[in-house]
Design a protein around this motif. Sequence first.
Motif, short mmCIF file in Angstrom:
data_model
loop_
_atom_site.label_atom_id
_atom_site.label_comp_id
_atom_site.label_asym_id
_atom_site.label_seq_id
_atom_site.Cartn_x
_atom_site.Cartn_y
_atom_site.Cartn_z
N SER A 203 0.82 -1.21 0.00
CA SER A 203 0.00 0.00 0.00
C SER A 203 0.85 1.26 0.00
N ASN A 204 2.08 1.14 0.52
CA ASN A 204 2.90 2.32 0.77
C ASN A 204 4.19 2.36 -0.04
N VAL A 225 4.68 -9.28 8.12
CA VAL A 225 3.54 -8.54 8.66
C VAL A 225 3.60 -7.13 8.09
N THR A 226 2.46 -6.64 7.63
CA THR A 226 2.45 -5.34 6.97
C THR A 226 1.10 -4.66 7.11
N HIS A 227 1.11 -3.34 7.27
CA HIS A 227 -0.13 -2.57 7.23
C HIS A 227 -0.62 -2.52 5.77
N VAL A 228 -1.94 -2.52 5.61
CA VAL A 228 -2.47 -2.53 4.26
C VAL A 228 -3.76 -1.72 4.20
N VAL A 233 -0.16 4.52 -2.25
CA VAL A 233 0.63 4.29 -3.45
C VAL A 233 -0.10 3.37 -4.42
N ASN A 234 -0.65 2.28 -3.91
CA ASN A 234 -1.37 1.32 -4.75
C ASN A 234 -2.79 1.14 -4.21
N GLU A 235 -3.77 1.41 -5.04
CA GLU A 235 -5.16 1.30 -4.60
C GLU A 235 -5.64 -0.14 -4.53
N ARG A 236 -4.97 -1.04 -5.23
CA ARG A 236 -5.33 -2.47 -5.21
C ARG A 236 -4.09 -3.27 -4.78
#
Length: 440
Positions: A203-204, A225-228, A233-236
């Motif tokens: 996402s970032n 592990v990642t925030h999403v 940056v990426n909408e999908r």
Amino acid sequence: MSWRRAVESVLLRNGLVIDTEPEPVAHPGWDLLIEDGRIAAVGPHLSAPEGATVIDATDRIVLPGFVDTHRHVWQAVLRSIAVDVDLPEYFQLVRQQIGPRFRPEDVRVANLIGALECLDSGVTTVQDFAYARADRIKPDGFVPGFDLDYAEAALDGLRAAGVRAVFGYLLTPQYQAEVRRARELIRPGETLLRMAAASLGPSNQKLDAVEADWKLADELGLPIVTHVASGPVNERPIELLRDNGLLRQDTLYVHGNSLADDELAMIADSGGAVSITPAVEARLGHGGPLIGRLRAAGTTTGLGVDVVTTVGGDFFSVIRAGLLTSYLAPGPHLTPADLLRIATLDGARALGLGDEVGSLRVGKQADIVLLRADDVNLAGAHDPIGAVVSSAHPGNVDTVLVAGRAVKRNGVLLHHDLAAVRAQARAAAEYVTGGEAVTS
């Protein structure tokens, strides 16, 4: 009686035992036997092995320890500093203004008191999303980038507390040598601490940076592990991972409130999992409640506190937030039993620990919580599972065991001079904030 060693046999006699596997169910008058830190037997009328310590669990609810699948433990010394802000203001205050001032010693005591807070409310396993490469301020100026001392200090705090933890160490491909050294900070033979690769994620970051993170995690043999979210940056972002062969099983996605339903299904199909933090997501504006949509998609789901800068750190309040928010959005309405399983077994599975913790299955680690069922707020409960989810609080937590070792007994945390820990935490809080918005 000694609760300090996991090598002895301990028999919990005549408790109200709540297991969560395959589904939550309450067994009045059952016993639980612990041997060498693991669950050896569960059921009625168990025989006590020779030399076993027998504990009367009458008027106690016995259940597996809670699993917090997402918490920034280092922010424990910033408690309630960002209660009435939105997400951009939180980032500006905590990450940009205060975060760079943390020294390694501040991180250590923050992780210690933050992990003790977990144990106090029955959380025996926590996923610590650590900013171990956090920018910092030194006497000679502002120093950006990677610093191994932060990772070591954070792990020391978790280790001292005695909590089981999955330490999410922030990946920095441009500092590969240091990241590989950080991988070795968990000592051979340590069973309570594991490491994960914490990534800024799809996402970032642009695709090339995501690919570098995923490659480094693979080389290190670490889950991710990642925030999403949908953007910035990426909408999908989940579709991006799928289309580039990066959608993998051992990945925990945090939040995801703005993701489309088909992307939640992609996560489910991949064998990945999602950690939701319903209290923080409601307060900081991440988007509508996600728990029902995840259930509809069949996605493995865990719960997390996230940040005590903004919400309370006790896990009972997070469980209730998850239950209540399931009624506020489309998707299945979850039951108290559903939430108890998400808070234990499903959370363990989300962290890749489903064979070790999260239920009272024989052979699992004896990560166990005892609640006082005769406390006034729990006494006379007709539905013990409903009572745990709807009524219990940290004050009801009588005993907490991690791998059979007591870390809380008779309502009191063990093994630490708590007055000294609190004093050190106050000093750290005052230093990193410059004395602003900090009370004793």
